[in-house]
Design a protein around this motif. Sequence first.
Motif, mmCIF file in Angstrom:
data_model
loop_
_atom_site.group_PDB
_atom_site.id
_atom_site.type_symbol
_atom_site.label_atom_id
_atom_site.label_comp_id
_atom_site.label_asym_id
_atom_site.label_seq_id
_atom_site.Cartn_x
_atom_site.Cartn_y
_atom_site.Cartn_z
ATOM 1 N N LEU A 127 0.832 -1.206 0.000
ATOM 2 C CA LEU A 127 0.000 0.000 0.000
ATOM 3 C C LEU A 127 0.867 1.257 0.000
ATOM 4 N N SER A 128 1.906 1.273 0.832
ATOM 5 C CA SER A 128 2.757 2.460 0.922
ATOM 6 C C SER A 128 3.567 2.682 -0.352
ATOM 7 N N LEU A 129 3.928 1.602 -1.041
ATOM 8 C CA LEU A 129 4.747 1.724 -2.247
ATOM 9 C C LEU A 129 3.934 2.104 -3.475
ATOM 10 N N TYR A 130 2.737 1.511 -3.610
ATOM 11 C CA TYR A 130 1.960 1.693 -4.844
ATOM 12 C C TYR A 130 0.685 2.508 -4.678
ATOM 13 N N LYS A 133 -4.797 0.353 -3.384
ATOM 14 C CA LYS A 133 -5.650 -0.633 -2.714
ATOM 15 C C LYS A 133 -4.912 -1.950 -2.424
ATOM 16 N N CYS A 134 -3.643 -1.862 -2.098
ATOM 17 C CA CYS A 134 -2.811 -3.023 -1.772
ATOM 18 C C CYS A 134 -2.532 -3.915 -2.984
ATOM 19 N N ASN A 135 -2.800 -3.419 -4.192
ATOM 20 C CA ASN A 135 -2.439 -4.151 -5.401
ATOM 21 C C ASN A 135 -0.976 -3.855 -5.750
ATOM 22 N N ASP A 140 -1.578 3.558 -12.979
ATOM 23 C CA ASP A 140 -1.427 3.870 -14.403
ATOM 24 C C ASP A 140 -0.477 2.916 -15.129
ATOM 25 N N ASP A 141 -0.035 1.864 -14.453
ATOM 26 C CA ASP A 141 0.890 0.901 -15.062
ATOM 27 C C ASP A 141 0.083 -0.266 -15.634
ATOM 28 N N GLU A 147 -0.073 -8.092 -16.628
ATOM 29 C CA GLU A 147 0.759 -9.252 -16.303
ATOM 30 C C GLU A 147 0.299 -9.897 -14.998
ATOM 31 N N TRP A 148 0.054 -9.068 -13.972
ATOM 32 C CA TRP A 148 -0.342 -9.608 -12.678
ATOM 33 C C TRP A 148 -1.717 -10.262 -12.744
ATOM 34 N N GLN A 149 -2.643 -9.634 -13.425
ATOM 35 C CA GLN A 149 -3.979 -10.217 -13.536
ATOM 36 C C GLN A 149 -3.943 -11.544 -14.295
#
Length: 233
Positions: A127-130, A133-135, A140-141, A147-149
Motif C-alpha cells: 500500500l505504501s509503495l503503490y 488498494k494493496c495491489n 497507471d501501469d 501481467e499480474w492479472q
Amino acid sequence: ENCRNQILNINISNSTHDDSYYKNQLLIKCLKAPTSSSISFNDVIKMIDDLFELRDVKEVLSAISTTDVEMIFDLINESTKCFDPKTDKYHFGMFYIKKNLIMVAKCESVQSRYGAFTHEATHSAILSLYNNKCNPYFKDDEKTMTEWQGIVKELKEMHERGEIDEDIIDSVFTSYKEALFESELIVRVPQLYAYHLAVRNEVNGHIHNPNDIIMHLKQKYSRLFSFYDNKVL
C-alpha cells in the motif's frame, strides 16, 4: 464484548501494552497477556529478529519502517475474531488500511504467527509503495497490471482444477471475494518464505528442510514467485 474492549475496541490509544520493541525504525507493541499465556513478549522479539534474517522478508520490514504503521500483537487469542467479530477463527492477522494498523493474534503455531505477521506487513508495504488498494502495481501501469492479472487468472484456474498443493495459496480462492484476489495472492509469497524458512521445526520425528519446500513452490508457481521477486519489492 469484554474481550473486544480488552484487546482493541478499534481504539488503540486506550490500550495497555506489555512492552514494545524498536528495531530498524520499526516499533512493535504487545498487549498485556496473563502469565499463563503460551507465548511471551520475548517470543515476539525473537520472531522479529528471525524475520530480519530472511532477505525477502527483511525487504518488507524495511519498506514499512519509513511509514507510520502501528503494529500490535495480541498475546492472548489465537485468532482475530475476538477483537474483530467480522473475521473468523481462521484469521490470524488484520491490516486496517484507514487506521494504518496491523493486528496479529498469537496464532495456533509459531509458523502461523511468523506467516501472519509477514502477510499483514506486506499488505502495508505494498500500500505504501503503490498506493493502489494493496495491489502490486501503480494505477497507471497497465502493462504490469495486465501481467499480474494474468498470473491471478492462471492460479485461479489451477485452483478450479484442484492443482494447487499449498493451502496458503489455495486459501485466496476459497476465503476471499474475487475483488480481493489480486491483493491477497501477492502477499502469499513473503508469507510462505516466513512460514517455511523462519522456523525449522521437527515433523514426525525428523527435521525437514524448508529450502526444499520453497524450491518446489518456486518451480510449480514460477510466475507468481518471479513476479514478486523481480517486480514488487
